[in-house]
Design a protein around this motif. Structure first.
Motif, PDB file in Angstrom:
ATOM      1  N   UNK A 111       8.565 -77.817-110.583  1.00 12.78           N
ATOM      2  CA  UNK A 111       9.330 -76.564-110.468  1.00 12.78           C
ATOM      3  C   UNK A 111       8.676 -75.629-109.460  1.00 12.78           C
ATOM      4  N   UNK A 112       7.352 -75.589-109.452  1.00 10.34           N
ATOM      5  CA  UNK A 112       6.640 -74.762-108.475  1.00 10.34           C
ATOM      6  C   UNK A 112       6.824 -75.311-107.064  1.00 10.34           C
ATOM      7  N   UNK A 113       6.768 -76.627-106.945  1.00  9.21           N
ATOM      8  CA  UNK A 113       6.950 -77.246-105.632  1.00  9.21           C
ATOM      9  C   UNK A 113       8.323 -76.917-105.068  1.00  9.21           C
ATOM     10  N   UNK A 170       0.284 -77.057-105.604  1.00  9.11           N
ATOM     11  CA  UNK A 170      -0.525 -77.134-106.820  1.00  9.11           C
ATOM     12  C   UNK A 170      -1.737 -76.207-106.706  1.00  9.11           C
ATOM     13  N   UNK A 171      -2.325 -76.132-105.526  1.00  5.66           N
ATOM     14  CA  UNK A 171      -3.492 -75.261-105.325  1.00  5.66           C
ATOM     15  C   UNK A 171      -3.131 -73.791-105.514  1.00  5.66           C
ATOM     16  N   UNK A 172      -1.895 -73.405-105.208  1.00  5.28           N
ATOM     17  CA  UNK A 172      -1.456 -72.028-105.429  1.00  5.28           C
ATOM     18  C   UNK A 172      -1.470 -71.703-106.919  1.00  5.28           C
ATOM     19  N   UNK A 213      -3.864 -73.998-115.902  1.00  6.72           N
ATOM     20  CA  UNK A 213      -4.433 -75.339-115.853  1.00  6.72           C
ATOM     21  C   UNK A 213      -3.359 -76.316-115.387  1.00  6.72           C
ATOM     22  N   UNK A 214      -3.755 -77.275-114.558  1.00  9.25           N
ATOM     23  CA  UNK A 214      -2.854 -78.330-114.116  1.00  9.25           C
ATOM     24  C   UNK A 214      -3.283 -79.594-114.850  1.00  9.25           C
ATOM     25  N   UNK A 215      -2.411 -80.126-115.672  1.00  4.79           N
ATOM     26  CA  UNK A 215      -2.725 -81.286-116.500  1.00  4.79           C
ATOM     27  C   UNK A 215      -1.698 -82.388-116.282  1.00  4.79           C
TER      28      UNK A 215
END
Length: 111
Positions: A53-55, A61-63, A104-106
């Motif tokens: 969704x962010x993409x 992902x770094x953002x 957190x990115x999981x």
């Protein structure tokens, strides 16, 4: 003023998030989630949303790793594309809030 404010949490509807924005993710990406806290205390509230969704909104992902979780919730609820001039300072995680409002990115297995 040009500064976005982060308001109180609102309901996020994944089905309608960025319907007209093309995904920039890999054809078969490993399923990843942004997991973040919206409130603290006895009734802590967490959200888990697909990184895709962010993409679709133009973020990387770094953002997500530098965003304050309250700003991330605002971005998702309002379907705000990444600003052309970059992420505003007010949306970035402050050191004092790092342990409370970090995103957190999981992977699917971890989330």
């Amino acid at each position: 003023s040009g500064r976005a404010t982060v308001g109180p949490p609102r309901e996020f509807d994944e089905a309608t998030a960025a319907p007209n924005v093309e995904s920039t993710s890999d054809p078969a990406p490993e399923k990843k989630f942004a997991v973040f806290k919206l409130s603290q205390g006895p009734s802590e509230t967490y959200k888990r949303v697909p990184v895709d969704l962010l993409l679709r909104l133009g973020y990387q992902e770094s953002d997500a790793r530098i965003l304050d979780s309250r700003a991330l919730d605002y971005i998702l609820v309002e379907k705000r594309p990444k600003p052309k001039r970059g992420i505003p300072g007010g949306w970035k995680l402050k050191d004092r809030d790092r342990s409370t409002f970090q995103v957190l990115i999981l992977t699917a297995d971890e989330a």
